[in-house]
Design a protein around this motif. Structure first.
Motif, PDB file in Angstrom:
ATOM      1  N   ASN A  30       6.767  10.704 -26.931  1.00 31.46           N
ATOM      2  CA  ASN A  30       7.092   9.397 -26.355  1.00 31.46           C
ATOM      3  C   ASN A  30       8.598   9.240 -26.239  1.00 31.46           C
ATOM      4  OD1 ASN A  30       4.507   7.773 -28.176  1.00 31.46           O
ATOM      5  ND2 ASN A  30       4.520   8.020 -25.988  1.00 31.46           N
ATOM      6  N   LYS A  31       9.047   8.660 -25.146  1.00 29.94           N
ATOM      7  CA  LYS A  31      10.455   8.298 -25.003  1.00 29.94           C
ATOM      8  C   LYS A  31      10.575   6.861 -25.486  1.00 29.94           C
ATOM      9  CE  LYS A  31      11.270  11.407 -21.192  1.00 29.94           C
ATOM     10  NZ  LYS A  31      12.331  12.289 -21.572  1.00 29.94           N
ATOM     11  N   GLN A  33      13.253   3.538 -27.227  1.00 30.28           N
ATOM     12  CA  GLN A  33      14.568   2.935 -27.393  1.00 30.28           C
ATOM     13  C   GLN A  33      14.591   2.254 -28.754  1.00 30.28           C
ATOM     14  OE1 GLN A  33      15.713   0.086 -24.423  1.00 30.28           O
ATOM     15  NE2 GLN A  33      17.741  -0.160 -25.284  1.00 30.28           N
ATOM     16  N   LEU A  39      18.433   5.914 -26.872  1.00 30.31           N
ATOM     17  CA  LEU A  39      17.243   6.432 -26.202  1.00 30.31           C
ATOM     18  C   LEU A  39      16.981   7.847 -26.685  1.00 30.31           C
ATOM     19  CD1 LEU A  39      18.059   5.277 -22.581  1.00 30.31           C
ATOM     20  CD2 LEU A  39      16.378   4.280 -24.115  1.00 30.31           C
ATOM     21  N   THR A  41      13.550  11.028 -27.570  1.00 27.36           N
ATOM     22  CA  THR A  41      12.163  11.472 -27.517  1.00 27.36           C
ATOM     23  C   THR A  41      11.678  11.733 -28.930  1.00 27.36           C
ATOM     24  OG1 THR A  41      12.609  12.539 -25.393  1.00 27.36           O
ATOM     25  CG2 THR A  41      10.613  13.210 -26.540  1.00 27.36           C
ATOM     26  N   GLU A  56      19.215  16.758 -25.074  1.00 27.09           N
ATOM     27  CA  GLU A  56      18.492  17.986 -24.732  1.00 27.09           C
ATOM     28  C   GLU A  56      19.385  19.224 -24.829  1.00 27.09           C
ATOM     29  OE1 GLU A  56      15.223  18.346 -24.041  1.00 27.09           O
ATOM     30  OE2 GLU A  56      14.961  16.209 -24.437  1.00 27.09           O
ATOM     31  N   GLU A  75       8.699   6.244 -17.775  1.00 23.84           N
ATOM     32  CA  GLU A  75       9.549   6.996 -16.861  1.00 23.84           C
ATOM     33  C   GLU A  75      10.221   6.080 -15.832  1.00 23.84           C
ATOM     34  OE1 GLU A  75      10.278  10.236 -17.192  1.00 23.84           O
ATOM     35  OE2 GLU A  75       9.005  10.268 -18.955  1.00 23.84           O
ATOM     36  N   GLU A  78      13.433   4.201 -17.273  1.00 22.69           N
ATOM     37  CA  GLU A  78      14.607   4.961 -17.689  1.00 22.69           C
ATOM     38  C   GLU A  78      15.761   4.779 -16.713  1.00 22.69           C
ATOM     39  OE1 GLU A  78      14.559   9.017 -18.949  1.00 22.69           O
ATOM     40  OE2 GLU A  78      12.482   8.775 -19.591  1.00 22.69           O
TER      41      GLU A  78
END
Length: 80
Positions: A30-31, A33, A39, A41, A56, A75, A78
Protein backbone atom coordinates in the motif's frame (compact mmCIF):
# COMPACT_ATOMS: atom_id res chain seq x y z
CA UNK A 1 -26.43 21.40 25.92
CA UNK A 2 -26.81 17.62 26.13
CA UNK A 3 -27.79 17.36 22.47
CA UNK A 4 -24.74 19.38 21.47
CA UNK A 5 -22.44 17.05 23.44
CA UNK A 6 -24.14 14.00 21.91
CA UNK A 7 -23.57 15.32 18.39
CA UNK A 8 -19.93 16.17 19.14
CA UNK A 9 -19.23 12.72 20.59
CA UNK A 10 -20.97 11.03 17.65
CA UNK A 11 -18.53 12.65 15.23
CA UNK A 12 -15.57 11.55 17.30
CA UNK A 13 -16.88 7.98 17.37
CA UNK A 14 -17.26 7.94 13.58
CA UNK A 15 -13.71 9.24 13.11
CA UNK A 16 -12.33 6.68 15.54
CA UNK A 17 -14.11 3.84 13.68
CA UNK A 18 -12.88 5.14 10.30
CA UNK A 19 -9.31 5.31 11.57
CA UNK A 20 -9.43 1.81 13.08
CA UNK A 21 -10.81 0.48 9.78
CA UNK A 22 -8.00 2.22 7.85
CA UNK A 23 -5.26 0.81 10.09
CA UNK A 24 -6.78 -2.68 9.90
CA UNK A 25 -6.83 -2.47 6.08
CA UNK A 26 -3.10 -1.75 5.77
CA UNK A 27 -1.28 -4.29 3.62
CA UNK A 28 2.22 -4.68 2.22
CA UNK A 29 2.53 -2.70 -0.99
CA UNK A 30 0.00 0.00 0.00
CA UNK A 31 1.13 3.55 -0.70
CA UNK A 32 0.43 5.66 2.37
CA UNK A 33 0.86 9.17 3.74
CA UNK A 34 1.89 9.75 7.34
CA UNK A 35 0.63 12.52 9.61
CA UNK A 36 3.95 14.28 8.92
CA UNK A 37 3.29 14.24 5.18
CA UNK A 38 5.82 11.55 4.26
CA UNK A 39 4.73 9.36 1.34
CA UNK A 40 5.92 5.78 1.17
CA UNK A 41 5.15 2.16 0.39
CA UNK A 42 4.47 -0.34 3.18
CA UNK A 43 7.17 -3.03 3.21
CA UNK A 44 6.60 -4.53 6.67
CA UNK A 45 3.74 -4.52 9.18
CA UNK A 46 3.99 -5.33 12.86
CA UNK A 47 1.49 -4.98 15.71
CA UNK A 48 2.44 -1.40 16.54
CA UNK A 49 4.89 -0.47 13.76
CA UNK A 50 4.95 0.06 10.03
CA UNK A 51 8.10 0.12 7.88
CA UNK A 52 7.82 2.40 4.85
CA UNK A 53 10.07 2.51 1.81
CA UNK A 54 10.33 6.21 1.04
CA UNK A 55 12.93 6.24 -1.76
CA UNK A 56 13.11 3.69 -4.56
CA UNK A 57 16.63 4.66 -5.72
CA UNK A 58 18.45 4.38 -2.41
CA UNK A 59 16.02 1.86 -0.85
CA UNK A 60 15.52 4.13 2.17
CA UNK A 61 13.21 2.65 4.78
CA UNK A 62 11.77 4.39 7.84
CA UNK A 63 10.01 2.77 10.79
CA UNK A 64 6.85 4.52 12.09
CA UNK A 65 4.27 3.83 14.73
CA UNK A 66 1.18 2.35 13.11
CA UNK A 67 -0.84 5.33 14.35
CA UNK A 68 1.35 7.69 12.24
CA UNK A 69 -0.38 6.51 9.05
CA UNK A 70 -2.92 9.15 8.04
CA UNK A 71 -4.27 7.73 4.79
CA UNK A 72 -3.84 5.17 2.06
CA UNK A 73 -2.99 7.00 -1.16
CA UNK A 74 -4.47 5.70 -4.40
CA UNK A 75 -2.62 6.00 -7.68
CA UNK A 76 -4.92 8.84 -8.83
CA UNK A 77 -4.20 10.90 -5.68
CA UNK A 78 -0.40 10.75 -5.97
CA UNK A 79 1.43 13.93 -6.86
CA UNK A 80 3.86 13.50 -9.76
Amino acid sequence: MGVFLFIMMGGQRKEKKRRAKLLAALRKGNKVQTVGGILGTVVDLRDTEVVLKVDENSNTRIKFGRSAVQSIVSESQEVS
